[in-house]
Design a protein around this motif. Structure first.
Motif, PDB file in Angstrom:
ATOM      1  N   MET A 293       0.700  -1.186   0.127  1.00  0.00           N
ATOM      2  CA  MET A 293       0.078   0.114   0.064  1.00  0.00           C
ATOM      3  C   MET A 293       0.897   1.184   0.048  1.00  0.00           C
ATOM      4  O   MET A 293       0.606   2.378  -0.734  1.00  0.00           O
ATOM      5  CB  MET A 293      -0.795  -0.088   1.159  1.00  0.00           C
ATOM      6  N   GLY A 294       1.669   1.162   0.935  1.00  0.00           N
ATOM      7  CA  GLY A 294       2.704   2.666   0.971  1.00  0.00           C
ATOM      8  C   GLY A 294       3.720   2.531  -0.252  1.00  0.00           C
ATOM      9  O   GLY A 294       3.628   3.742  -0.721  1.00  0.00           O
ATOM     10  N   ALA A 295       4.008   1.575  -1.063  1.00  0.00           N
ATOM     11  CA  ALA A 295       4.960   1.622  -2.209  1.00  0.00           C
ATOM     12  C   ALA A 295       3.903   2.251  -3.301  1.00  0.00           C
ATOM     13  O   ALA A 295       4.444   2.835  -4.090  1.00  0.00           O
ATOM     14  CB  ALA A 295       5.379   0.164  -2.814  1.00  0.00           C
ATOM     15  N   LEU A 296       2.687   1.752  -3.547  1.00  0.00           N
ATOM     16  CA  LEU A 296       1.718   2.460  -4.337  1.00  0.00           C
ATOM     17  C   LEU A 296       1.527   3.996  -4.182  1.00  0.00           C
ATOM     18  O   LEU A 296       1.342   4.593  -4.963  1.00  0.00           O
ATOM     19  CB  LEU A 296       0.549   1.611  -4.267  1.00  0.00           C
ATOM     20  N   ALA A 297       1.344   4.311  -2.980  1.00  0.00           N
ATOM     21  CA  ALA A 297       1.079   5.572  -2.554  1.00  0.00           C
ATOM     22  C   ALA A 297       2.327   6.391  -3.029  1.00  0.00           C
ATOM     23  O   ALA A 297       2.252   7.537  -3.660  1.00  0.00           O
ATOM     24  CB  ALA A 297       1.049   5.834  -1.223  1.00  0.00           C
ATOM     25  N   HIS A 298       3.447   5.904  -2.835  1.00  0.00           N
ATOM     26  CA  HIS A 298       4.781   6.503  -3.359  1.00  0.00           C
ATOM     27  C   HIS A 298       4.875   6.850  -4.790  1.00  0.00           C
ATOM     28  O   HIS A 298       5.012   7.679  -5.334  1.00  0.00           O
ATOM     29  CB  HIS A 298       5.986   5.665  -3.013  1.00  0.00           C
ATOM     30  N   LYS A 299       4.424   5.745  -5.464  1.00  0.00           N
ATOM     31  CA  LYS A 299       4.019   5.862  -7.010  1.00  0.00           C
ATOM     32  C   LYS A 299       3.160   6.844  -7.443  1.00  0.00           C
ATOM     33  O   LYS A 299       3.477   7.620  -8.431  1.00  0.00           O
ATOM     34  CB  LYS A 299       3.819   4.639  -7.603  1.00  0.00           C
ATOM     35  N   MET A 300       2.265   7.183  -6.629  1.00  0.00           N
ATOM     36  CA  MET A 300       1.292   8.310  -6.923  1.00  0.00           C
ATOM     37  C   MET A 300       1.551   9.796  -6.884  1.00  0.00           C
ATOM     38  O   MET A 300       1.333  10.676  -7.380  1.00  0.00           O
ATOM     39  CB  MET A 300      -0.041   7.937  -6.171  1.00  0.00           C
ATOM     40  N   LYS A 301       2.692   9.753  -5.780  1.00  0.00           N
ATOM     41  CA  LYS A 301       3.222  11.010  -5.180  1.00  0.00           C
ATOM     42  C   LYS A 301       3.315  12.257  -6.625  1.00  0.00           C
ATOM     43  O   LYS A 301       3.378  13.265  -6.585  1.00  0.00           O
ATOM     44  CB  LYS A 301       4.313  11.210  -4.258  1.00  0.00           C
ATOM     45  N   SER A 302       4.452  11.444  -7.645  1.00  0.00           N
ATOM     46  CA  SER A 302       4.598  12.539  -8.620  1.00  0.00           C
ATOM     47  C   SER A 302       3.517  12.866  -9.519  1.00  0.00           C
ATOM     48  O   SER A 302       3.626  14.094 -10.021  1.00  0.00           O
ATOM     49  CB  SER A 302       5.944  11.636  -9.521  1.00  0.00           C
ATOM     50  N   SER A 303       2.648  12.096  -9.717  1.00  0.00           N
ATOM     51  CA  SER A 303       1.672  12.191 -10.275  1.00  0.00           C
ATOM     52  C   SER A 303       0.552  13.418  -9.862  1.00  0.00           C
ATOM     53  O   SER A 303       0.234  14.237 -10.165  1.00  0.00           O
ATOM     54  CB  SER A 303       0.457  11.217 -10.524  1.00  0.00           C
ATOM     55  N   ILE A 304       0.395  13.367  -8.475  1.00  0.00           N
ATOM     56  CA  ILE A 304      -0.315  14.243  -7.616  1.00  0.00           C
ATOM     57  C   ILE A 304       0.367  15.674  -7.745  1.00  0.00           C
ATOM     58  O   ILE A 304      -0.034  16.714  -7.814  1.00  0.00           O
ATOM     59  CB  ILE A 304      -0.377  13.908  -6.088  1.00  0.00           C
ATOM     60  N   ALA A 305       1.907  15.891  -7.643  1.00  0.00           N
ATOM     61  CA  ALA A 305       2.545  16.940  -7.682  1.00  0.00           C
ATOM     62  C   ALA A 305       2.621  17.319  -9.130  1.00  0.00           C
ATOM     63  O   ALA A 305       2.212  18.523  -9.380  1.00  0.00           O
ATOM     64  CB  ALA A 305       3.877  16.675  -7.154  1.00  0.00           C
ATOM     65  N   SER A 306       2.544  16.668 -10.253  1.00  0.00           N
ATOM     66  CA  SER A 306       2.661  17.106 -11.460  1.00  0.00           C
ATOM     67  C   SER A 306       1.173  17.581 -11.935  1.00  0.00           C
ATOM     68  O   SER A 306       1.317  18.999 -12.484  1.00  0.00           O
ATOM     69  CB  SER A 306       2.901  16.100 -12.414  1.00  0.00           C
ATOM     70  N   PHE A 307       0.187  17.311 -11.411  1.00  0.00           N
ATOM     71  CA  PHE A 307      -1.207  17.792 -11.861  1.00  0.00           C
ATOM     72  C   PHE A 307      -1.637  18.627 -10.656  1.00  0.00           C
ATOM     73  O   PHE A 307      -3.000  19.230 -10.619  1.00  0.00           O
ATOM     74  CB  PHE A 307      -2.091  16.654 -12.053  1.00  0.00           C
ATOM     75  N   LYS A 308      -0.797  18.997  -9.453  1.00  0.00           N
ATOM     76  CA  LYS A 308      -0.905  19.902  -8.466  1.00  0.00           C
ATOM     77  C   LYS A 308      -2.481  19.672  -7.943  1.00  0.00           C
ATOM     78  O   LYS A 308      -3.218  20.601  -7.848  1.00  0.00           O
ATOM     79  CB  LYS A 308      -1.056  21.301  -9.025  1.00  0.00           C
ATOM     80  N   ILE A 309      -2.699  18.159  -7.639  1.00  0.00           N
ATOM     81  CA  ILE A 309      -4.035  18.065  -6.818  1.00  0.00           C
ATOM     82  C   ILE A 309      -3.451  18.100  -5.498  1.00  0.00           C
ATOM     83  O   ILE A 309      -3.314  17.220  -4.500  1.00  0.00           O
ATOM     84  CB  ILE A 309      -4.163  16.305  -7.168  1.00  0.00           C
ATOM     85  N   ASN A 310      -3.595  19.445  -5.015  1.00  0.00           N
ATOM     86  CA  ASN A 310      -2.903  19.622  -3.912  1.00  0.00           C
ATOM     87  C   ASN A 310      -3.827  19.325  -2.441  1.00  0.00           C
ATOM     88  O   ASN A 310      -3.386  19.111  -1.480  1.00  0.00           O
ATOM     89  CB  ASN A 310      -3.098  21.226  -3.828  1.00  0.00           C
ATOM     90  N   SER A 311      -5.176  18.996  -2.691  1.00  0.00           N
ATOM     91  CA  SER A 311      -5.943  18.411  -1.721  1.00  0.00           C
ATOM     92  C   SER A 311      -5.225  17.029  -1.389  1.00  0.00           C
ATOM     93  O   SER A 311      -5.816  16.445  -0.052  1.00  0.00           O
ATOM     94  CB  SER A 311      -7.504  18.464  -2.009  1.00  0.00           C
ATOM     95  N   LEU A 312      -4.650  16.363  -1.991  1.00  0.00           N
ATOM     96  CA  LEU A 312      -4.235  14.959  -1.791  1.00  0.00           C
ATOM     97  C   LEU A 312      -2.745  14.895  -1.474  1.00  0.00           C
ATOM     98  O   LEU A 312      -2.266  13.767  -1.011  1.00  0.00           O
ATOM     99  CB  LEU A 312      -4.519  13.898  -2.874  1.00  0.00           C
ATOM    100  N   THR A 313      -2.061  15.959  -1.245  1.00  0.00           N
ATOM    101  CA  THR A 313      -0.633  15.979  -1.156  1.00  0.00           C
ATOM    102  C   THR A 313      -0.285  15.307   0.030  1.00  0.00           C
ATOM    103  O   THR A 313       0.482  14.428   0.388  1.00  0.00           O
ATOM    104  CB  THR A 313      -0.053  17.424  -1.309  1.00  0.00           C
ATOM    105  N   THR A 314      -0.960  15.715   1.161  1.00  0.00           N
ATOM    106  CA  THR A 314      -0.647  15.398   2.708  1.00  0.00           C
ATOM    107  C   THR A 314      -1.370  14.065   2.923  1.00  0.00           C
ATOM    108  O   THR A 314      -0.904  13.331   3.791  1.00  0.00           O
ATOM    109  CB  THR A 314      -1.142  16.354   3.669  1.00  0.00           C
TER     110      THR A 314
END
Length: 364
Positions: A293-314
């Motif tokens: 679960m943590g590894a998959l969350a780590h993979k998502m971080k770059s997409s969240i940052a690239s598309f600036k989905i700020n509500s999901l950053t933390t």
């Protein structure tokens, strides 16, 4: 233009022995046989763990930003003992949604490579006396080679608050320890600059320590932007923020160089792959596989940052931390449900916005 091709690996090796094929998770799915001999063991490994994109510089080195490097020259450094430099370009393979790097070794001297990517090279002896400076360093510092050679680096460049760091780094070199750090300096005009410095001990042919060599990159504009953002955050922290938008394509627009086709491509990839990634993450949680679960969350971080989905950053950071440290947080299920619902909203809005944009373009 993206390539819509399929290739036989054996035949392709004969033509491009230094190719690298990278999937959307930035895993090297295959590479040329000659490159494999030169740098063994990188296939099926994370691309950024073994290769460094030296030029152009990427603000966020993820699949989306690498996709923007197609059809332009790219310089890659291998993390092998020889630090092999590859020069070539990326192509996007639509048939399997992967990036293909086609290149060849750059057998010029490292000094030539550094000069070509505007990095300042400085060589000093054990007493910090400058022995050599390349042209890029002269431009960065404002001094000519004649003004630099024979002078003590810290006395010439350090600001008062940086003197201690200069001394610390010189001691590390004497102990044979390389490292990288940011440093506040003054150029010849007395202007305050920030440099990112990577330094290493320098040995002669007898293995004796004779000083150090350092590579310098001017990050002043980046530091100014960080300061401006910090000041703006402090200025507006007491003001009630307006409703936050779901996503922001400004970073993608900067990568696209004006290409609407690129934007449509990355949005389609995001809308197709990210919901599946969220489902896998929730399935891992339900199976008590917190590490996955943590590894998959780590993979998502770059997409969240690239598309600036700020509500999901933390939120994503919390899920990643819970997985990494095997923590069963009381609100973990809520965080996962929030991630799923937010991504659903983002994907729905992205597709709606894209349809409207295409409709407007057709109307024009």
């Amino acid at each position: 233009m993206a390539l819509n091709i399929k290739f036989d690996e054996t035949q392709f090796n004969c033509i491009f022995p230094f190719y690298i094929l990278i999937n959307s998770d930035l895993v090297v799915t295959s590479c040329g046989k000659t490159l494999e001999k030169l740098f063994p063991g990188t296939s099926q490994k994370f691309f950024l763990a073994n290769y460094i994109i030296k030029r152009p510089e990427l603000e966020i080195p993820d699949f989306w930003s690498m996709l923007s490097l197609t059809n332009q020259e790219v310089v890659i450094e291998c993390s092998n003992p020889h630090r092999t430099i590859l020069r070539g370009q990326f192509e996007f393979l639509e048939s399997n949604q992967q990036l293909l790097f086609i290149g060849s070794p750059w057998f010029g001297s490292m000094e030539q490579v550094i000069a070509n990517i505007n990095l300042g090279l400085l060589e000093v002896d054990n007493d910090e006396i400058i022995q050599y400076a390349n042209h890029s360093f002269c431009v960065m510092s404002g001094y000519s080679q004649e003004e630099l050679i024979g002078r003590k680096a810290s006395a010439l460049l350090a600001r008062p608050e940086s003197m201690e760091i200069f001394c610390e780094k010189n001691e590390l070199r004497k102990r044979g320890i390389p490292d990288a750090y940011e440093l506040s300096v003054s150029n010849k005009k007395g202007e305050h600059r920030w440099w990112l410095i990577s330094g290493a001990p320098n040995y002669n042919n007898k293995g004796e320590l004779v000083g150090s060599v350092s590579v310098h990159f001017d990050i002043t504009e980046k530091k100014k932007l960080e300061l401006e953002m910090k000041n703006e955050d402090e200025r507006t922290s007491h003001i009630s923020a307006p409703e936050e938008q779901l996503y922001d394509l400004s970073l993608m627009n900067s990568f696209s160089r004006g290409s609407d086709a690129f934007i449509r491509k990355v949005v389609d990839l995001f809308c197709t792959q990210t919901p599946l990634l969220v489902d896998e993450m929730i399935q891992a949680y339900e199976s008590d596989d917190l590490g996955q679960m943590g590894a998959l969350a780590h993979k998502m971080k770059s997409s969240i940052a690239s598309f600036k989905i700020n509500s999901l950053t933390t939120v994503i950071q919390s899920i990643e931390k819970a997985g990494k440290e095997k923590l069963v947080l009381p609100d973990l299920k809520d965080l996962l449900d929030l991630t799923r619902s937010t991504i659903h909203q983002v994907v729905t809005q992205m597709r709606k916005d894209l349809r409207e944009k295409m409709s407007d373009e057709q109307g024009d």
